[in-house]
Motif scaffolding. Structure first.
Motif, PDB file in Angstrom:
ATOM      1  N   ILE A   1       0.703  -1.250  -0.032  1.00 43.70           N
ATOM      2  CA  ILE A   1       0.071   0.064   0.053  1.00 43.70           C
ATOM      3  C   ILE A   1       0.996   1.228   0.016  1.00 43.70           C
ATOM      4  O   ILE A   1       0.819   2.211  -0.633  1.00 43.70           O
ATOM      5  N   ALA A   2       1.836   1.478   0.870  1.00 46.27           N
ATOM      6  CA  ALA A   2       2.891   2.412   0.931  1.00 46.27           C
ATOM      7  C   ALA A   2       3.646   2.720  -0.321  1.00 46.27           C
ATOM      8  O   ALA A   2       3.623   3.882  -0.865  1.00 46.27           O
ATOM      9  N   GLU A   3       4.137   1.559  -1.044  1.00 44.01           N
ATOM     10  CA  GLU A   3       4.584   1.494  -2.367  1.00 44.01           C
ATOM     11  C   GLU A   3       3.686   2.308  -3.380  1.00 44.01           C
ATOM     12  O   GLU A   3       3.982   3.280  -4.202  1.00 44.01           O
ATOM     13  N   HIS A   4       2.132   1.669  -3.275  1.00 44.60           N
ATOM     14  CA  HIS A   4       1.339   2.392  -4.382  1.00 44.60           C
ATOM     15  C   HIS A   4       1.152   3.946  -4.054  1.00 44.60           C
ATOM     16  O   HIS A   4       1.049   4.572  -4.874  1.00 44.60           O
ATOM     17  N   GLU A   5       1.019   4.268  -2.842  1.00 47.61           N
ATOM     18  CA  GLU A   5       0.748   5.574  -2.242  1.00 47.61           C
ATOM     19  C   GLU A   5       1.809   6.499  -2.838  1.00 47.61           C
ATOM     20  O   GLU A   5       1.509   7.365  -3.370  1.00 47.61           O
ATOM     21  N   THR A   6       3.007   6.008  -2.411  1.00 45.91           N
ATOM     22  CA  THR A   6       4.245   6.928  -3.087  1.00 45.91           C
ATOM     23  C   THR A   6       4.292   7.039  -4.525  1.00 45.91           C
ATOM     24  O   THR A   6       4.837   7.764  -4.903  1.00 45.91           O
TER      25      THR A   6
END
Length: 94
Positions: free
Chosen positions: A78-83
């Motif tokens: 999720i964090a990778e997608h958000e960044t």
């Protein structure tokens, strides 16, 4: 012989329009809720991704956070997608 009051009886077209209006309202409500869920997941996801960096890897972060490795991986994803979705500050493409 009964007389129908045309003021109180909705036509098929009016009933269909009302049903569609309610359906669209529900879809809009669900869409807004999904946006809230994504935003709510983003904050802990970034924190978990930071924990992975601090602890060294997903397994160590899992142990340190007392969280299943699968959950750590999900939050990191999720964090990778958000960044990836956030544009860079200077507007330049990488």
């Amino acid at each position: 012989m009964t007389v129908q009051n045309s003021d109180k009886t909705l036509s098929r077209k009016q009933r269909l329009q009302e049903k569609q209006r309610r359906q669209l309202a529900v879809v809009d409500t669900v869409d807004k809720a999904e946006v809230k869920v994504r935003k709510a997941e983003a904050e802990p996801a970034v924190a978990v991704a930071e924990a992975v960096q601090v602890f060294g890897d997903e397994r160590a972060a899992s142990e340190g956070l007392d969280m299943p490795v699968e959950a750590v991986r999900r939050f990191v994803g999720i964090a990778e997608h958000e960044t990836a979705a956030v544009p860079t500050a200077d507007g330049a493409d990488d």
